[in-house]
Scaffold this active site. Sequence first.
Site, PDB file in Angstrom:
ATOM      1  CB  SER A 163       1.375   5.240  -0.432  1.00  0.00           C
ATOM      2  OG  SER A 163       0.415   4.475  -1.143  1.00  0.00           O
ATOM      3  CG  ASP A 407      -2.603  -2.655   2.115  1.00  0.00           C
ATOM      4  OD1 ASP A 407      -2.756  -2.769   0.887  1.00  0.00           O
ATOM      5  OD2 ASP A 407      -2.015  -1.681   2.641  1.00  0.00           O
ATOM      6  CG  HIS A 410       0.306   0.041   0.444  1.00  0.00           C
ATOM      7  ND1 HIS A 410      -1.038   0.214   0.691  1.00  0.00           N
ATOM      8  CD2 HIS A 410       0.748   1.222  -0.061  1.00  0.00           C
ATOM      9  CE1 HIS A 410      -1.396   1.446   0.363  1.00  0.00           C
ATOM     10  NE2 HIS A 410      -0.331   2.078  -0.103  1.00  0.00           N
TER      11      HIS A 410
END
Length: 431
Positions: A163, A407, A410
């Site tokens: 990702s 998070d 990311h």
Amino acid sequence: MKAQHSSNGRGRSPFLTSYALTLAFITFVSVLYFKDFSSTLHQPFLHRPPPRHRAQISRPLLPRDRGGASEAAARLPFAVGAAPAGCDVGQGEWVYDEAARPWYREEECPYIQPQLTCQAHGRPDKAYQHWRWQPRGCSLPSFNATLMLEMLRGKRMLFVGDSLNRGQYVSLVCLLHRLIPENSKSMETFDSLTVFRAKDYNATIEFYWAPFLAESNSDDAVVHRIADRIVRGTSIEKHARFWKGADILVFNTYLWWMTGQKMKILQNSFEDKNKDIIEMETEEAYGMVLNAVLKWAENNMNPKTSRVFFVTMSPTHTRSKDWGEDTDGNCYNQTTPIKDLSYWGPGTSKGLMRVIGEVFGTSKIPVGVVNITQLSEYRKDAHTQIYKKQWNPLTPEQIANPKSYADCTHWCLPGLQDTWNELLYSKLFFP
């Protein structure tokens, strides 16, 4: 008696008279010619009619290089110049620059996934968008979207990985798509493969989901949150059949290897009822898979027409104590980069970094290692934090303690990953 000459010259010889007239004519013509030539010589070049160009030439002229630059361009496909000698773009500092960053606005790029649209999900600050990476003692070449699209004409560029690599892929699409008319571009997803088409350029920029590069039990592009991760040794053919035909390949793999335990390596097939699984040290397993990918690239990528890149590890920022804060926090509410240029977080493995150097240092074909790790270590402010789509409803406990679900892996777009593409651009066109 000899004839006497009169004082008015009426008695001059016809030969002398003819000679004098000829000399005068030549002198007169010479003066006129000189004046005309002199006028032409001093006429400004901008006033002269431009040279005609052949109608079939549609690509912009590429910058001319001297010495080593032209030699580098001749050696590697896509290269138009060479990096300044002794320039390490991985060493430098972040400079706040509201004039030059960001290159695009979040709402202008419809391709950003809701996991990365921080402004749309309520992030109150925008400072993370305005930092520009400045290498020490040199500068990165300015990102030229027009040049990149022209160089990709008729080509296929493919990102392969997890990702984080997908975030870099989307960043590149955002950097380029504004130059393409709305009816001349599209993005489609086919299971693990996402394809952005620039139709006027007959070009595609693609992303293929393969978090370990080799076959694994995490290969489903949607359902892949598996705690007990298993990698099928050096088996990459399941994925590599999608890589064939790419002109530019950009690999990454790192995050999924960080289990804190030994890696489980499957010796036979996932379809076998009795699975033959052994455990290996992470560094050994990581090197084994990278070697398999490199061997495939050496056998399938033509170094005269194609390029291969590997993007290094993307760091996390899960403990604020690591960068000297007294609070028991993480990336949540961080709004500025780390100032300590020697900072290296505990979540980034120097052992795996060493493996990357050892594997690709033995390559038979040129592999551009895009080192994004150190410069990303400083960017504790650039993560999505809590400002993203949440796939599961938040519990009252999480709502009361936002850092608990932040998070710190990311990155918001626009942001840090645009700089990753700036480095990739530099490696591709100015190696």
